[in-house]
Design a protein around this motif. Structure first.
Motif, PDB file in Angstrom:
ATOM      1  N   VAL A  48       0.819  -1.202   0.000  1.00  0.00           N
ATOM      2  CA  VAL A  48       0.000   0.000   0.000  1.00  0.00           C
ATOM      3  C   VAL A  48       0.857   1.259   0.000  1.00  0.00           C
ATOM      4  O   VAL A  48       0.700   2.127  -0.860  1.00  0.00           O
ATOM      5  CB  VAL A  48      -0.962   0.024   1.205  1.00  0.00           C
ATOM      6  CG1 VAL A  48      -1.729   1.342   1.253  1.00  0.00           C
ATOM      7  CG2 VAL A  48      -1.926  -1.158   1.137  1.00  0.00           C
ATOM      8  N   ALA A  49       1.766   1.384   0.967  1.00  0.00           N
ATOM      9  CA  ALA A  49       2.571   2.590   1.089  1.00  0.00           C
ATOM     10  C   ALA A  49       3.717   2.351   2.066  1.00  0.00           C
ATOM     11  O   ALA A  49       3.648   1.460   2.908  1.00  0.00           O
ATOM     12  CB  ALA A  49       1.730   3.774   1.573  1.00  0.00           C
ATOM     13  N   TYR A  50       4.763   3.163   1.953  1.00  0.00           N
ATOM     14  CA  TYR A  50       5.784   3.190   2.987  1.00  0.00           C
ATOM     15  C   TYR A  50       6.291   4.607   3.177  1.00  0.00           C
ATOM     16  O   TYR A  50       6.118   5.466   2.307  1.00  0.00           O
ATOM     17  CB  TYR A  50       6.947   2.227   2.695  1.00  0.00           C
ATOM     18  CG  TYR A  50       8.050   2.778   1.818  1.00  0.00           C
ATOM     19  CD1 TYR A  50       8.052   2.534   0.450  1.00  0.00           C
ATOM     20  CD2 TYR A  50       9.110   3.508   2.361  1.00  0.00           C
ATOM     21  CE1 TYR A  50       9.060   3.026  -0.359  1.00  0.00           C
ATOM     22  CE2 TYR A  50      10.122   4.002   1.550  1.00  0.00           C
ATOM     23  CZ  TYR A  50      10.093   3.753   0.195  1.00  0.00           C
ATOM     24  OH  TYR A  50      11.100   4.237  -0.607  1.00  0.00           O
ATOM     25  N   ILE A  51       6.932   4.826   4.328  1.00  0.00           N
ATOM     26  CA  ILE A  51       7.506   6.125   4.666  1.00  0.00           C
ATOM     27  C   ILE A  51       8.876   5.908   5.286  1.00  0.00           C
ATOM     28  O   ILE A  51       9.082   4.957   6.041  1.00  0.00           O
ATOM     29  CB  ILE A  51       6.570   6.922   5.609  1.00  0.00           C
ATOM     30  CG1 ILE A  51       7.057   8.358   5.802  1.00  0.00           C
ATOM     31  CG2 ILE A  51       6.411   6.208   6.948  1.00  0.00           C
ATOM     32  CD1 ILE A  51       6.015   9.248   6.479  1.00  0.00           C
ATOM     33  N   SER A  52       9.824   6.774   4.964  1.00  0.00           N
ATOM     34  CA  SER A  52      11.180   6.644   5.467  1.00  0.00           C
ATOM     35  C   SER A  52      11.252   7.030   6.940  1.00  0.00           C
ATOM     36  O   SER A  52      10.297   7.552   7.518  1.00  0.00           O
ATOM     37  CB  SER A  52      12.133   7.505   4.645  1.00  0.00           C
ATOM     38  OG  SER A  52      11.778   8.877   4.738  1.00  0.00           O
ATOM     39  N   SER A  58       8.297   9.005   0.742  1.00  0.00           N
ATOM     40  CA  SER A  58       7.179   8.077   0.804  1.00  0.00           C
ATOM     41  C   SER A  58       6.860   7.574  -0.590  1.00  0.00           C
ATOM     42  O   SER A  58       7.222   8.204  -1.594  1.00  0.00           O
ATOM     43  CB  SER A  58       5.948   8.731   1.437  1.00  0.00           C
ATOM     44  OG  SER A  58       5.532   9.859   0.695  1.00  0.00           O
ATOM     45  N   TYR A  59       6.176   6.439  -0.647  1.00  0.00           N
ATOM     46  CA  TYR A  59       5.832   5.829  -1.922  1.00  0.00           C
ATOM     47  C   TYR A  59       4.525   5.080  -1.755  1.00  0.00           C
ATOM     48  O   TYR A  59       4.249   4.514  -0.694  1.00  0.00           O
ATOM     49  CB  TYR A  59       6.940   4.882  -2.384  1.00  0.00           C
ATOM     50  CG  TYR A  59       6.721   4.321  -3.760  1.00  0.00           C
ATOM     51  CD1 TYR A  59       6.998   5.079  -4.892  1.00  0.00           C
ATOM     52  CD2 TYR A  59       6.228   3.029  -3.932  1.00  0.00           C
ATOM     53  CE1 TYR A  59       6.786   4.574  -6.153  1.00  0.00           C
ATOM     54  CE2 TYR A  59       6.016   2.516  -5.197  1.00  0.00           C
ATOM     55  CZ  TYR A  59       6.297   3.290  -6.304  1.00  0.00           C
ATOM     56  OH  TYR A  59       6.095   2.791  -7.561  1.00  0.00           O
ATOM     57  N   TYR A  60       3.721   5.053  -2.844  1.00  0.00           N
ATOM     58  CA  TYR A  60       2.400   4.449  -2.797  1.00  0.00           C
ATOM     59  C   TYR A  60       2.203   3.454  -3.922  1.00  0.00           C
ATOM     60  O   TYR A  60       2.720   3.632  -5.030  1.00  0.00           O
ATOM     61  CB  TYR A  60       1.320   5.526  -2.899  1.00  0.00           C
ATOM     62  CG  TYR A  60       1.383   6.540  -1.789  1.00  0.00           C
ATOM     63  CD1 TYR A  60       0.683   6.342  -0.600  1.00  0.00           C
ATOM     64  CD2 TYR A  60       2.145   7.692  -1.908  1.00  0.00           C
ATOM     65  CE1 TYR A  60       0.746   7.264   0.426  1.00  0.00           C
ATOM     66  CE2 TYR A  60       2.218   8.620  -0.884  1.00  0.00           C
ATOM     67  CZ  TYR A  60       1.514   8.398   0.279  1.00  0.00           C
ATOM     68  OH  TYR A  60       1.584   9.312   1.293  1.00  0.00           O
ATOM     69  N   GLY A  61       1.432   2.416  -3.618  1.00  0.00           N
ATOM     70  CA  GLY A  61       1.028   1.516  -4.666  1.00  0.00           C
ATOM     71  C   GLY A  61       0.103   2.206  -5.648  1.00  0.00           C
ATOM     72  O   GLY A  61      -0.619   3.144  -5.308  1.00  0.00           O
ATOM     73  N   ILE A 104      15.527   2.961  -3.046  1.00  0.00           N
ATOM     74  CA  ILE A 104      15.052   3.429  -4.343  1.00  0.00           C
ATOM     75  C   ILE A 104      14.076   2.457  -4.999  1.00  0.00           C
ATOM     76  O   ILE A 104      13.213   2.871  -5.783  1.00  0.00           O
ATOM     77  CB  ILE A 104      16.266   3.709  -5.271  1.00  0.00           C
ATOM     78  CG1 ILE A 104      15.828   4.482  -6.499  1.00  0.00           C
ATOM     79  CG2 ILE A 104      16.958   2.397  -5.656  1.00  0.00           C
ATOM     80  CD1 ILE A 104      15.423   5.895  -6.186  1.00  0.00           C
ATOM     81  N   ARG A 105      14.186   1.170  -4.671  1.00  0.00           N
ATOM     82  CA  ARG A 105      13.328   0.161  -5.285  1.00  0.00           C
ATOM     83  C   ARG A 105      12.045  -0.103  -4.506  1.00  0.00           C
ATOM     84  O   ARG A 105      11.186  -0.853  -4.981  1.00  0.00           O
ATOM     85  CB  ARG A 105      14.092  -1.157  -5.465  1.00  0.00           C
ATOM     86  CG  ARG A 105      15.041  -1.133  -6.625  1.00  0.00           C
ATOM     87  CD  ARG A 105      15.723  -2.487  -6.862  1.00  0.00           C
ATOM     88  NE  ARG A 105      15.076  -3.627  -6.245  1.00  0.00           N
ATOM     89  CZ  ARG A 105      14.088  -4.329  -6.785  1.00  0.00           C
ATOM     90  NH1 ARG A 105      13.604  -3.990  -7.976  1.00  0.00           N
ATOM     91  NH2 ARG A 105      13.571  -5.363  -6.142  1.00  0.00           N
TER      92      ARG A 105
END
Length: 123
Positions: A48-52, A58-61, A104-105
């Motif tokens: 779904v998502a992650y945050i550093s 942050s990044y989202y599906g 990054i991935r």
């Protein structure tokens, strides 16, 4: 070890909003990345998502991009998932993961999972 507890799930109508919380115990939360995943009955787990660790990245599906927002408050050892414009296909058990490998991935989860919180979106 880190103990993770999700909360905030429930039943909402399509188009509604919900905010999930992920509370972590143990040392080092402020150094850990946090990810959210979900799993619907009969389907595989979905990112779904992650945050550093510092909230800078942050990044989202793709399925939730533009509708969900991840955040964190390191003073409270808590991360959040704000879910807006909910759809029936968002119905799932939502899981928080703390301390995964991020970069990054994307996000590779650790073994520090919560028990999950149920989100049900009615049509």
């Amino acid at each position: 070890q880190v103990t993770v507890v999700e909360s905030g799930g429930g039943l909402v109508q399509s188009g509604g909003s919900l905010r999930l919380s992920c509370a972590a115990s143990g040392r080092g939360f402020s150094t850990f990345a946090v990810g959210w995943f979900r799993q619907a009955p009969g389907k595989e787990r979905e990112f779904v998502a992650y945050i550093s660790w510092n909230g800078a990245n942050s990044y989202y599906g793709d399925s939730v991009k533009g509708r969900f927002a991840i955040s964190r408050d390191n003073t409270l050892n808590t991360a959040y998932l704000q879910m807006n414009s909910l759809k029936p296909e968002d119905t799932a058990v939502y899981y928080c993961n703390v301390g995964g490998a991020s970069g990054i991935r994307g996000y590779s989860p650790s073994r520090n999972w919560g028990q999950g919180t149920q989100v049900t979106v009615s049509s």
